[in-house]
Design a protein around this motif. Structure first.
Motif, PDB file in Angstrom:
ATOM      1  N   GLY A  46      -7.818  -1.358 -19.623  1.00 42.99           N
ATOM      2  CA  GLY A  46      -7.097  -2.413 -18.758  1.00 42.99           C
ATOM      3  C   GLY A  46      -6.573  -1.016 -17.616  1.00 42.99           C
ATOM      4  O   GLY A  46      -5.982  -1.671 -16.676  1.00 42.99           O
ATOM      5  N   PHE A 291      -6.231  -8.688 -11.350  1.00 39.78           N
ATOM      6  CA  PHE A 291      -6.020  -8.162 -12.579  1.00 39.78           C
ATOM      7  C   PHE A 291      -6.801  -8.972 -13.646  1.00 39.78           C
ATOM      8  O   PHE A 291      -7.676  -8.692 -13.953  1.00 39.78           O
ATOM      9  CB  PHE A 291      -4.663  -7.554 -12.591  1.00 39.78           C
ATOM     10  CG  PHE A 291      -5.066  -6.190 -14.102  1.00 39.78           C
ATOM     11  CD1 PHE A 291      -5.196  -4.922 -14.230  1.00 39.78           C
ATOM     12  CD2 PHE A 291      -5.078  -6.974 -15.240  1.00 39.78           C
ATOM     13  CE1 PHE A 291      -5.463  -4.192 -15.102  1.00 39.78           C
ATOM     14  CE2 PHE A 291      -5.231  -6.648 -16.215  1.00 39.78           C
ATOM     15  CZ  PHE A 291      -5.442  -5.192 -16.288  1.00 39.78           C
ATOM     16  N   PHE A 295     -10.259  -9.122 -15.919  1.00 37.09           N
ATOM     17  CA  PHE A 295     -10.174  -8.683 -17.344  1.00 37.09           C
ATOM     18  C   PHE A 295      -9.698  -9.563 -18.486  1.00 37.09           C
ATOM     19  O   PHE A 295      -8.648  -9.726 -18.907  1.00 37.09           O
ATOM     20  CB  PHE A 295      -8.968  -8.497 -17.340  1.00 37.09           C
ATOM     21  CG  PHE A 295      -8.706  -6.616 -18.688  1.00 37.09           C
ATOM     22  CD1 PHE A 295      -9.500  -6.061 -18.521  1.00 37.09           C
ATOM     23  CD2 PHE A 295      -7.685  -6.908 -19.187  1.00 37.09           C
ATOM     24  CE1 PHE A 295      -9.353  -5.013 -19.109  1.00 37.09           C
ATOM     25  CE2 PHE A 295      -7.327  -5.885 -20.367  1.00 37.09           C
ATOM     26  CZ  PHE A 295      -8.284  -4.551 -20.796  1.00 37.09           C
ATOM     27  N   PRO A 300      -1.422  -8.140 -17.341  1.00 36.36           N
ATOM     28  CA  PRO A 300      -1.420  -6.765 -16.873  1.00 36.36           C
ATOM     29  C   PRO A 300       0.285  -6.342 -17.774  1.00 36.36           C
ATOM     30  O   PRO A 300       0.755  -7.495 -17.448  1.00 36.36           O
ATOM     31  CB  PRO A 300      -1.555  -6.591 -15.617  1.00 36.36           C
ATOM     32  CG  PRO A 300      -0.805  -7.544 -14.650  1.00 36.36           C
ATOM     33  CD  PRO A 300      -1.254  -9.123 -15.768  1.00 36.36           C
ATOM     34  N   GLN A 304      -0.581  -0.231 -18.403  1.00 34.25           N
ATOM     35  CA  GLN A 304      -0.959  -1.131 -17.395  1.00 34.25           C
ATOM     36  C   GLN A 304      -1.387  -0.912 -14.983  1.00 34.25           C
ATOM     37  O   GLN A 304      -1.508  -0.334 -14.872  1.00 34.25           O
ATOM     38  CB  GLN A 304      -1.735  -2.498 -17.449  1.00 34.25           C
ATOM     39  CG  GLN A 304      -2.682  -2.131 -19.073  1.00 34.25           C
ATOM     40  CD  GLN A 304      -3.334  -3.544 -19.431  1.00 34.25           C
ATOM     41  OE1 GLN A 304      -2.669  -4.255 -19.787  1.00 34.25           O
ATOM     42  NE2 GLN A 304      -4.003  -3.065 -20.598  1.00 34.25           N
TER      43      GLN A 304
END
Length: 402
Positions: A46, A291, A295, A300, A304
């Motif tokens: 991450g 993000f 991911f 996050p 990260q």
């Protein structure tokens, strides 16, 4: 034909000085992190993604040259992390290293970066020594540190009447510093520390340590550890029934993925400090959803998101300086305001500390959580000047010799 040649010569003449100011014709940023150890969920892949997103959002170039991101696993071992840092600087021409969640590795990388005159963007480590006795003119500490965590968490717990503390501490520089800072705050608020037990990094069995804590008669068992160590200690404490009686558990460093691993049934009611939460504002949600889309739907954590912020600020400073020279870039990093989705109205001090607001959160109950990753309730915003160690108390030689 002659006019075309003349135009080309003029273009080269104009571009020459700018390109000459950029070493090697490329800016390389190394993400040195824990890819498979106890902190990998909080940083790891991450953190690498966050760095790449920062470069992409900046346009992929800075001051006319491309930006590249490389990554490696330091395995939380100082010798491995130091060897990678030296190779990156000497062979691979890396211009800056970021992340480095392990405090012991980070202290080594900071010294190597200073020796090589390269910038170190520390986002993951907790030790305040990075801006204290080990401060560097080319190093900054971006997200949090153990001093701030102790101020925000330990202070809040003691003020709620839980005054006798026993610490369960990771036995290396990060854990020692976290315990020390939290103990300072406990005592300053009228509490006492009646004992501690130290465990190796990556422990799987906390039974003997937890029995010591249980027998101590402490009101609070403070977990001065992180990642899977914190998760395993908290789960085993619940199995031992430590939190079902009169004793409470305070985790001094918690990151968002830790709560998912614990589950809200185990983590509900936990007080914690952090510098970022994905669901705080429209801006944090917008970036975090981008993000998450890349991911596997995972939100996050602050460490990260912090990599994104630090890399972005570094690139802004290079653009403003017109060079990747470390000292010139650091000067611009101190000059340019730090204000983005992650950080509001922060500044970079002479000791390398980014002074930002910190937040006191409480983990929601399962009934309070309405959607995936809906874990925290914001209880308090602590201004950066109150959360972090005062500049005059850090012992940074860059400050005392000025």
């Amino acid at each position: 034909m002659r006019s075309c040649a003349l135009a080309a010569l003029v273009a080269l003449a104009l571009a020459g000085p700018a390109r000459a100011a950029m070493s090697d014709g490329v800016v390389r940023i190394g993400v040195l992190t824990d890819m498979g150890g106890p902190y990998s969920d909080n940083v790891g892949a991450g953190a690498v993604l966050a760095a790449r997103m920062a470069v992409e959002d900046f346009g992929g170039t800075v001051a006319g040259v491309p930006v590249e991101v490389v990554s490696a696993d330091h395995q939380n071992k100082t010798d491995i992390g130091s060897a990678i840092a030296r190779r990156w600087y000497d062979v691979d021409k890396v211009d800056a290293i970021t992340e480095v969640v392990s405090s012991a590795v980070a202290l080594s990388v900071q010294q190597i970066s200073r020796d090589k005159d390269r910038i170190f963007l520390a986002t993951g480590p907790g030790t305040p020594d990075l801006t204290g006795k080990a401060c560097s003119p080319v190093g900054l500490h971006w997200a949090y540190d153990n001093y701030a965590l102790g101020n925000v968490v330990a202070g809040a717990v003691v003020r709620r009447g839980l005054k006798k503390w026993f610490f369960l501490t990771a036995d290396y520089s990060f854990g020692h510093a976290l315990e020390s800072q939290a103990a300072r705050v406990v005592k300053a608020n009228g509490g006492t520390v009646i004992g501690s037990a130290r465990h190796p990094l990556g422990s799987s069995d906390f039974s003997s340590f937890l029995l010591q804590a249980q027998a101590s008669g402490a009101d609070v068992i403070g977990l001065a550890n992180a990642g899977t160590d914190m998760i395993n200690a908290q789960k085993q404490a619940a199995e031992f029934g430590l939190t079902s009686g009169r004793q409470s558990l305070a985790a001094l460093l918690v990151n968002l993925p830790d709560i998912r691993a614990l589950g809200l049934d185990s983590a509900k009611g936990l007080l914690l400090a952090d510098s970022f939460y994905w669901d705080m504002t429209d801006a944090t949600r917008a970036w975090s959803k981008r993000f998450m889309a890349r991911f596997d739907g995972r939100a996050p954590g602050s460490l990260q998101a912090g990599v994104y912020g630090a890399v972005t600020h570094y690139l802004k400073a290079i653009q403003a300086a017109g060079t990747d020279d470390a000292k010139a870039v650091m000067a611009k990093m101190r000059e340019i305001p730090i204000d983005d989705f992650y950080t509001k109205n922060a500044h970079l001090r002479a000791d390398g500390r980014v002074v930002r607001d910190m937040y006191l959160f409480q983990v929601k109950t399962p009934a309070e959580s309405k959607y995936p990753w809906d874990y925290y309730t914001l209880l308090e915003t602590v201004p950066g000047e109150q959360a972090f160690r005062p500049l005059a108390e850090g012992g940074c030689p860059l400050v005392t010799t000025q």
